[in-house]
Scaffold this motif. Structure first.
Motif, short mmCIF file in Angstrom:
data_model
loop_
_atom_site.label_atom_id
_atom_site.label_comp_id
_atom_site.label_asym_id
_atom_site.label_seq_id
_atom_site.Cartn_x
_atom_site.Cartn_y
_atom_site.Cartn_z
N ALA A 1 0.85 -1.20 0.00
CA ALA A 1 0.00 0.00 0.00
C ALA A 1 0.87 1.25 0.00
O ALA A 1 1.88 1.31 0.71
N GLY A 2 0.51 2.21 -0.82
CA GLY A 2 1.20 3.48 -0.87
C GLY A 2 2.53 3.47 -1.61
O GLY A 2 3.24 4.48 -1.61
N THR A 3 2.86 2.35 -2.27
CA THR A 3 4.13 2.30 -2.99
C THR A 3 3.97 2.78 -4.43
O THR A 3 2.88 2.74 -5.00
N ALA A 4 5.08 3.22 -4.99
CA ALA A 4 5.08 3.63 -6.40
C ALA A 4 4.71 2.45 -7.30
O ALA A 4 3.99 2.62 -8.28
N ALA A 5 5.17 1.26 -6.94
CA ALA A 5 4.87 0.07 -7.76
C ALA A 5 3.37 -0.17 -7.82
O ALA A 5 2.82 -0.49 -8.89
N ALA B 1 1.08 0.01 -11.19
CA ALA B 1 0.25 -1.14 -11.57
C ALA B 1 -1.21 -0.72 -11.74
O ALA B 1 -1.87 -1.11 -12.71
N LEU B 2 -1.71 0.07 -10.81
CA LEU B 2 -3.12 0.48 -10.87
C LEU B 2 -3.40 1.45 -12.02
O LEU B 2 -4.56 1.63 -12.40
N ARG C 1 -5.75 -3.72 0.14
CA ARG C 1 -5.24 -2.42 -0.34
C ARG C 1 -3.77 -2.42 -0.74
O ARG C 1 -3.31 -1.46 -1.33
N ASP C 2 -3.07 -3.49 -0.44
CA ASP C 2 -1.67 -3.54 -0.87
C ASP C 2 -1.47 -4.50 -2.05
O ASP C 2 -0.35 -4.79 -2.43
N TRP C 3 -2.57 -4.94 -2.64
CA TRP C 3 -2.54 -5.85 -3.79
C TRP C 3 -3.21 -5.20 -5.00
O TRP C 3 -4.26 -4.57 -4.88
N ALA C 4 -2.60 -5.40 -6.18
CA ALA C 4 -3.21 -4.98 -7.44
C ALA C 4 -3.68 -6.23 -8.19
O ALA C 4 -3.04 -7.28 -8.10
N ALA C 5 -4.78 -6.12 -8.91
CA ALA C 5 -5.29 -7.18 -9.77
C ALA C 5 -5.14 -6.70 -11.21
O ALA C 5 -5.76 -5.70 -11.61
N LEU C 6 -4.30 -7.38 -11.97
CA LEU C 6 -3.97 -6.97 -13.33
C LEU C 6 -4.69 -7.85 -14.34
O LEU C 6 -4.63 -9.08 -14.26
N PRO C 7 -5.35 -7.23 -15.32
CA PRO C 7 -6.11 -8.01 -16.30
C PRO C 7 -5.20 -8.75 -17.27
O PRO C 7 -4.01 -8.40 -17.42
N ALA D 1 -0.95 -8.74 -19.58
CA ALA D 1 -0.09 -9.90 -19.30
C ALA D 1 1.38 -9.63 -19.60
O ALA D 1 2.26 -10.20 -18.95
N SER D 2 1.67 -8.76 -20.54
CA SER D 2 3.07 -8.45 -20.83
C SER D 2 3.75 -7.76 -19.65
O SER D 2 4.98 -7.81 -19.51
N ALA D 3 2.98 -7.16 -18.76
CA ALA D 3 3.53 -6.50 -17.57
C ALA D 3 3.53 -7.42 -16.35
O ALA D 3 4.12 -7.07 -15.32
N TRP D 4 2.88 -8.57 -16.44
CA TRP D 4 2.80 -9.47 -15.29
C TRP D 4 4.17 -9.85 -14.74
O TRP D 4 4.37 -9.82 -13.52
N PRO D 5 5.16 -10.19 -15.58
CA PRO D 5 6.46 -10.58 -15.02
C PRO D 5 7.11 -9.46 -14.19
O PRO D 5 7.69 -9.73 -13.14
#
Length: 105
Positions: free
Chosen positions: A52-56, A60-61, A79-85, A89-93
């Motif tokens: 939560a609150g990180t640049a990463a 991601a969001l 709140r410290d987790w992002a869910a990526l569609p 997928a190219s950004a998942w790694p």
């Protein structure tokens, strides 16, 4: 485009090389280190713990279609987790690697 399962499995080689373990938690395929989950596949989205609150997390969001993670599609938000569609997928790694790095610190 790969299926969500294929995209998730493609993460495994690099993550395992860095000490991650593949398993299941809450009925979902996941990667963990020292028994602590840092990434999972949930409803065709990669959920990653970035902090939560990180640049990463902010980066991601900002991806189209990304949201905070709601496990089990509940009203509860991690709140410290992002869910990526899958469309990201190219950004998942990159984000899975960051989540692993955070767990190793």
């Amino acid at each position: 485009m790969p299926t969500p399962d294929e995209a998730f499995e493609a993460l495994g080689g690099e993550l395992r090389a860095q000490g991650a373990e593949r398993g299941r938690m809450m009925g979902r395929p996941m990667y963990a280190v020292n028994g602590k989950m840092f990434a999972c596949l949930s409803n065709e989205r990669l959920a990653v713990r970035l902090g939560a609150g990180t640049a990463a997390l902010d980066i991601a969001l900002a991806l189209p279609g990304a949201t905070l993670f709601h496990p089990g599609d509940s009203n509860r938000t991690w709140r410290d987790w992002a869910a990526l569609p899958l469309s990201a997928a190219s950004a998942w790694p990159e984000f899975a690697g960051q989540a692993l790095h955070n767990r190793l610190e």
